[in-house]
Design an enzyme around this catalytic site. Structure first.
Site, PDB file in Angstrom:
ATOM      1  N   TYR A  94       0.815  -1.210   0.000  1.00 57.69           N
ATOM      2  CA  TYR A  94       0.000   0.000   0.000  1.00 57.69           C
ATOM      3  C   TYR A  94       0.854   1.267   0.000  1.00 57.69           C
ATOM      4  O   TYR A  94       0.315   2.370  -0.126  1.00 57.69           O
ATOM      5  CB  TYR A  94      -0.935   0.019   1.205  1.00 57.69           C
TER       6      TYR A  94
ATOM      7  N   LYS B 110       3.608 -13.851   6.380  1.00 55.18           N
ATOM      8  CA  LYS B 110       3.980 -14.850   5.381  1.00 55.18           C
ATOM      9  C   LYS B 110       5.508 -14.954   5.351  1.00 55.18           C
ATOM     10  O   LYS B 110       6.143 -14.987   4.311  1.00 55.18           O
ATOM     11  CB  LYS B 110       3.413 -14.454   4.011  1.00 55.18           C
TER      12      LYS B 110
ATOM     13  N   ASP C 106      -1.756 -17.738   5.445  1.00 55.29           N
ATOM     14  CA  ASP C 106      -2.721 -18.623   4.803  1.00 55.29           C
ATOM     15  C   ASP C 106      -3.312 -19.614   5.796  1.00 55.29           C
ATOM     16  O   ASP C 106      -4.497 -19.941   5.741  1.00 55.29           O
ATOM     17  CB  ASP C 106      -2.097 -19.346   3.605  1.00 55.29           C
TER      18      ASP C 106
ATOM     19  N   ASP D 127      -5.792  -6.434   5.531  1.00 59.74           N
ATOM     20  CA  ASP D 127      -6.940  -6.194   4.668  1.00 59.74           C
ATOM     21  C   ASP D 127      -7.687  -7.503   4.416  1.00 59.74           C
ATOM     22  O   ASP D 127      -8.910  -7.593   4.592  1.00 59.74           O
ATOM     23  CB  ASP D 127      -6.459  -5.585   3.351  1.00 59.74           C
TER      24      ASP D 127
END
Length: 418
Positions: free
Chosen positions: A157, A227, A281, A305
């Site tokens: 972002y 991640k 995930d 998000d």
């Protein structure tokens, strides 16, 4: 400051901030409001009416100050984000906004992101909890009670990217492959390239916010969601810097999950917060399969998000999901949902998300009694099945209300409950 197209209320007082960035809120604050684009023209006034009623019911008064961004700003200033709107939100400290439209693939960049950057609103907080009576796609939505702390200024972002077909993107590609040695990393042909910055400074101030919130609100855990198994030097660093904050700054108030099991046999101290981490995930699965085991989440921008939207789905969708942005001594409440322009001006959509975003704003102002009234009044409207079309079509024997009518019902409930 003198404003050109923003009218400052003749009555009301400014919210002040101490040297420690604590808000000092009078009983008659001036609060800027941006209704927003699309359905913002419907949900903005609805939220105003409800929040105003809750303030009055608890002996206070909100003096609203209309500010402009997006379409409303283009009509008045011929630009999307006027300097005096940013100045108004800066000067008056606490504000609320509706959704602003962001074009996909082309056009101007996100005004929501621009506001967060200009005001340094580095933390996005999204509490996700189920209201009785709201239809949900899961069997036990009441198990969902998580608060997401999403970093608001970094990650993808940050908007550092180069467009396919430009000289600049070819220079970046050549640098990555030839100078940095990432040979054959990028396919031949048109390519867009972006950079994903995650800093120690940005990470640590976010994680502090999350841990402080957990301690102040008797929450049991803070989970760092990342991640890092793939992006070791960005999201992996987010995880490591988060643990550094926990270990180095909080003493016995915070323990890690490893310490909990290796030294305490899984028995959590009564007044301590446990900090752990999960791969992003896997966390998307965990919020469904082990919903009640998670409490406060601390996440980089993109993960935040995705995950917060997924949490919102479990409690009935984004029409219910509230949010707020925080900086040091500065608050901007905003709902999670977008502007849904095809419904604009129809007095049709559900204003609950913006109303409940205002409820969080009231909490950060220290008006907990007014905030509780808002939540209880909204929940009572839903229990009574007096709802907007999105819920009415899923519930038997419900009364379908317009946006403004629903807000009127919530206001009636406030008056009855006060």
């Amino acid at each position: 400051m003198d404003y050109d197209k923003i009218e400052v209320p003749s009555e009301g007082s400014k919210i002040e901030v101490t040297e420690d960035d604590e808000l000092v809120v009078p009983d008659d604050p001036i609060i800027p409001i941006i209704h927003g684009d699309g359905i913002g023209t419907d949900v903005g006034p609805a939220a105003q009416n409800v929040l105003e009623a809750a303030a009055e019911a608890t002996g206070r008064e909100i003096n609203w100050m209309r500010a402009y961004a997006g379409e409303s700003a283009r009509e008045r200033y011929d630009e999307n984000l006027p300097a005096e709107t940013v100045e108004a939100l800066t000067e008056f400290k606490v504000s609320i906004k509706g959704p602003l439209t962001t074009p996909v693939g082309a056009g101007f960049r996100s005004l929501n992101v621009a506001l967060r950057k200009k005001l340094d609103l580095y933390t996005n907080i999204r509490p996700t909890y189920h209201l009785d009576g709201v239809p949900s796609p899961v069997k036990r939505p009441e198990q969902m009670d998580m608060v997401s702390f999403r970093e608001n200024t970094e990650d993808v972002y940050a908007g550092i990217e180069w467009e396919a077909g430009t000289d600049e993107v070819q220079e970046v590609k050549a640098f990555v492959e030839e100078e940095m040695g990432f040979d054959s990393t990028i396919h031949d042909g048109p390519v867009g390239i972006g950079i994903k910055p995650i800093t120690e400074f940005g990470t640590k101030r976010l994680v502090r916010r999350a841990i402080d919130y957990a301690l102040e609100n008797d929450r049991d855990s803070v989970t760092l969601v990342h991640k890092g198994n793939i992006m070791k030097f960005t999201e992996g660093a987010f995880r490591d810097w988060g643990y550094e904050v926990a270990r180095e700054e909080y003493g016995d108030e915070v323990i890690t999950e490893d310490t909990l099991w290796e030294e305490r046999g899984g028995e959590q101290p009564e007044d301590a917060v446990v900090v752990n981490d999960r791969i992003a995930d896997n966390m998307l699965q965990q919020i469904l399969t082990r919903t009640d085991q998670y409490d406060v989440l601390a996440l980089p921008n993109l993960n935040g998000d995705y995950l917060s939207d997924a949490c919102g789905a479990q409690i009935g969708g984004l029409g219910i999901a509230p949010g707020i942005n925080l900086g040091d001594g500065r608050v901007l409440a905003e709902p999670v949902h977008g502007s849904a322009p095809k419904y604009a001006g129809q007095d049709k959509v559900n204003p609950t998300a913006m109303i409940l975003s205002g409820r969080i704003m009231l909490e950060f102002m220290g008006w907990n009694d007014a905030a509780d009234l808002v939540r209880d009044a909204v929940e009572q409207a839903i229990v009574d099945r007096r709802v907007t079309y999105d819920i009415e079509r899923q519930v038997e024997d419900a009364e379908k209300l317009a946006t403004s009518e629903y807000a009127d019902v919530v206001v009636e409930n406030i008056h009855e409950m006060a």
